[in-house]
Design a protein around this motif. Sequence first.
Motif, mmCIF file in Angstrom:
data_model
loop_
_atom_site.group_PDB
_atom_site.id
_atom_site.type_symbol
_atom_site.label_atom_id
_atom_site.label_comp_id
_atom_site.label_asym_id
_atom_site.label_seq_id
_atom_site.Cartn_x
_atom_site.Cartn_y
_atom_site.Cartn_z
ATOM 1 N N ALA A 28 1.119 -1.532 0.060
ATOM 2 C CA ALA A 28 -0.038 0.074 -0.138
ATOM 3 C C ALA A 28 0.228 1.230 -0.013
ATOM 4 O O ALA A 28 0.126 1.889 -0.397
ATOM 5 N N VAL A 29 2.115 1.566 0.453
ATOM 6 C CA VAL A 29 2.417 2.174 0.647
ATOM 7 C C VAL A 29 3.576 2.658 -0.407
ATOM 8 O O VAL A 29 3.979 3.616 -1.186
ATOM 9 N N LEU A 30 3.741 1.395 -1.562
ATOM 10 C CA LEU A 30 4.898 1.769 -2.313
ATOM 11 C C LEU A 30 3.780 2.157 -3.766
ATOM 12 O O LEU A 30 4.057 3.167 -3.853
ATOM 13 N N LEU A 31 2.776 1.662 -3.712
ATOM 14 C CA LEU A 31 1.086 2.335 -4.526
ATOM 15 C C LEU A 31 1.355 3.631 -3.971
ATOM 16 O O LEU A 31 0.896 4.352 -4.904
ATOM 17 N N HIS A 32 0.930 3.890 -3.204
ATOM 18 C CA HIS A 32 1.184 5.032 -2.825
ATOM 19 C C HIS A 32 2.040 5.614 -3.310
ATOM 20 O O HIS A 32 1.341 7.312 -3.497
ATOM 21 N N LEU A 97 16.163 -2.003 3.916
ATOM 22 C CA LEU A 97 16.824 -0.787 4.868
ATOM 23 C C LEU A 97 16.442 0.519 4.207
ATOM 24 O O LEU A 97 16.242 1.533 4.516
ATOM 25 N N GLU A 98 16.764 0.140 3.232
ATOM 26 C CA GLU A 98 17.244 1.189 2.656
ATOM 27 C C GLU A 98 15.757 2.253 1.905
ATOM 28 O O GLU A 98 15.197 3.265 2.106
ATOM 29 N N PHE A 99 14.476 1.262 1.961
ATOM 30 C CA PHE A 99 13.058 2.062 1.410
ATOM 31 C C PHE A 99 13.094 2.723 3.298
ATOM 32 O O PHE A 99 12.667 3.843 2.791
ATOM 33 N N TRP A 100 12.758 1.604 4.706
ATOM 34 C CA TRP A 100 12.142 2.111 5.921
ATOM 35 C C TRP A 100 13.352 3.491 5.561
ATOM 36 O O TRP A 100 13.194 4.904 6.671
ATOM 37 N N SER A 101 15.318 4.155 5.574
ATOM 38 C CA SER A 101 15.862 5.602 5.665
ATOM 39 C C SER A 101 15.126 5.876 4.715
ATOM 40 O O SER A 101 15.522 7.314 5.120
ATOM 41 N N SER A 102 14.591 5.773 3.618
ATOM 42 C CA SER A 102 14.197 6.614 2.668
ATOM 43 C C SER A 102 12.907 7.620 3.497
ATOM 44 O O SER A 102 12.456 8.711 3.582
ATOM 45 N N MET A 103 12.101 6.411 3.971
ATOM 46 C CA MET A 103 10.449 6.512 4.612
ATOM 47 C C MET A 103 11.032 7.350 6.060
ATOM 48 O O MET A 103 10.777 8.227 5.402
ATOM 49 N N THR A 104 12.498 7.379 6.396
ATOM 50 C CA THR A 104 13.010 8.401 7.762
ATOM 51 C C THR A 104 13.227 9.495 7.361
ATOM 52 O O THR A 104 12.646 10.394 8.115
ATOM 53 N N GLU A 105 13.729 9.540 6.186
ATOM 54 C CA GLU A 105 14.624 10.873 5.363
ATOM 55 C C GLU A 105 13.706 11.585 5.277
ATOM 56 O O GLU A 105 13.240 12.699 5.436
ATOM 57 N N MET A 106 11.927 11.219 5.132
ATOM 58 C CA MET A 106 10.550 11.856 3.866
ATOM 59 C C MET A 106 10.321 11.884 5.673
ATOM 60 O O MET A 106 9.045 13.378 5.616
ATOM 61 N N LEU A 447 4.736 -5.614 -8.201
ATOM 62 C CA LEU A 447 4.702 -4.386 -9.025
ATOM 63 C C LEU A 447 5.162 -4.950 -10.784
ATOM 64 O O LEU A 447 4.849 -4.568 -11.720
ATOM 65 N N LYS A 448 6.384 -5.196 -10.584
ATOM 66 C CA LYS A 448 6.774 -5.818 -12.299
ATOM 67 C C LYS A 448 6.161 -7.025 -13.070
ATOM 68 O O LYS A 448 5.846 -6.693 -13.817
ATOM 69 N N ARG A 449 5.209 -7.699 -12.054
ATOM 70 C CA ARG A 449 4.219 -9.004 -12.744
ATOM 71 C C ARG A 449 2.786 -8.216 -13.072
ATOM 72 O O ARG A 449 2.336 -8.200 -14.007
#
Length: 496
Positions: A28-32, A97-106, A447-449
């Motif tokens: 849901a977070v990715l799609l949003h 970890l990379e995704f959580w870092s971006s969400m934290t940065e935002m 998402l790719k599929r």
Amino acid sequence: MFASDSLGSETQFDAVLVGAGIMSSTLAVLLHELEPDMKILIVERLHAPGLESSCAVNNSGTGHAANCEFNYTPLNSDGSLNIDKALAINASFERSLEFWSSMTEMGKLVPDEFLHALPHVSCVWSQNDISYLRQRFLQLSSVDVFKEMEWSDDKEEIREWIPLMMKSRQPHQKVAATRMARGTDIDFGALTCAYLKVLEKSGAIEIKYSTEVIDIQRANKRTWQLSVLNEREVTSVQASFLFLGAGGGALSLLKKSGIAECYDYGGFPVSGKWLVCNDEELANQHNAKVYGTSAVGAPPMSVPHLDSRWIEGKKSLLFGPFAGFNTKFLKNGSNWDFFRSIQFSNVTPMIQAGLGNYDLIKYLISQLQLDHSARMDQLRDFFPEARSDDWQVSIAGQRVQIIKKTSRGGLLKFGTEVVSSSDGTLAALLGASPGASTAVSIMLEILKRCWSEKLSSNIWQERLKKLLPSYGKDLKKDRELFDNLRSRSNTLLGLG
């Protein structure tokens, strides 16, 4: 914080996600983030999010990065070590970890709410296991992603790493261990709630609790129609895309969809138990997740480990898991779940899988016969001074291992698997560990599929690269990018 149980007047959605756990909330977070105007509905049969597999008391909380888990580095028939799975799982966890870092940065996540830095340790005390661990260390530490792994067979040094486990250990007993200081304990239930809190604040989605999907049908070639039961009222909703992320319940829902791909699967439920110690003094003497070797025939999810674990903000000790069996597909499910999943198309593969996994069946029977005293004996291999009065049994989450029909017959699988319809309008996630730790990578596969056209657009590509700076790049070849992203994650998530 959470949405009301009653369904509104809206019945048409771009996407309906079934299950309000870590998988659906990640998707849901990715799609949003990729399509802010997308209309999304999450349907959850329980009264709050993350109460099944994602809940802290229902899993080990290990941020699975293959740092310490022996089942990700199996021995080949010739005695060599296969590290391919370890590398793949580590890469997937780094993506999380990379995704959580971006969400934290935002400013959309607060890491302290769901993540604790915690060393990951592998510890063994038989000669054969020590030889294996040494081989594992030499092979993994030669690769960049595991270069910080430490080895020791010095008891004093190991005592500094895991003092509780070294108390009263026999002087003549050999011990060896590896340690990755950059490990984690993660409350995936808390992370689920954090994701949904962000989405609800934005008004981006509807979430309906105490609402159960009772039927799935095609409305037309590109639209699904779901019948959902809420407060004794049945309502229909339609969606262009349907995701079944309902843990063990996803298999039964997949069967309801009737897509051709659903007939390849059956499921075998495995329950679990922990020994839990809430004594604050003992908990503070142990600061690691320590994995040992599993019994012959044991499934990967049953590798024994003694863990520091934060549950609802309080530090505890967990040991296990101990396997069990019942016929439920969910901890809050029905005793008829297993029997309802048996169909003409999968009964033969299920029988074949059973006949081909005698060691597993034997292991489960032995686990069912354990009493508290026998469980404590196994704990004392890890913690010799453990006292029975300090430890209580806690029921862990329910897992459904996949049985897949293949050209070689029924195959029992222990990982996670994405199943999608040929037209990309439906996806389901089946299986167990290490799913939660690799949720971001799994959702990218969906998402790719299922969203390939959108995913290839410039808008989605640009937005995805803001969330995942490494997206589309080979970190094995770009050492500078790899180092920068690790440093970024360490700083933003407090892993340094």
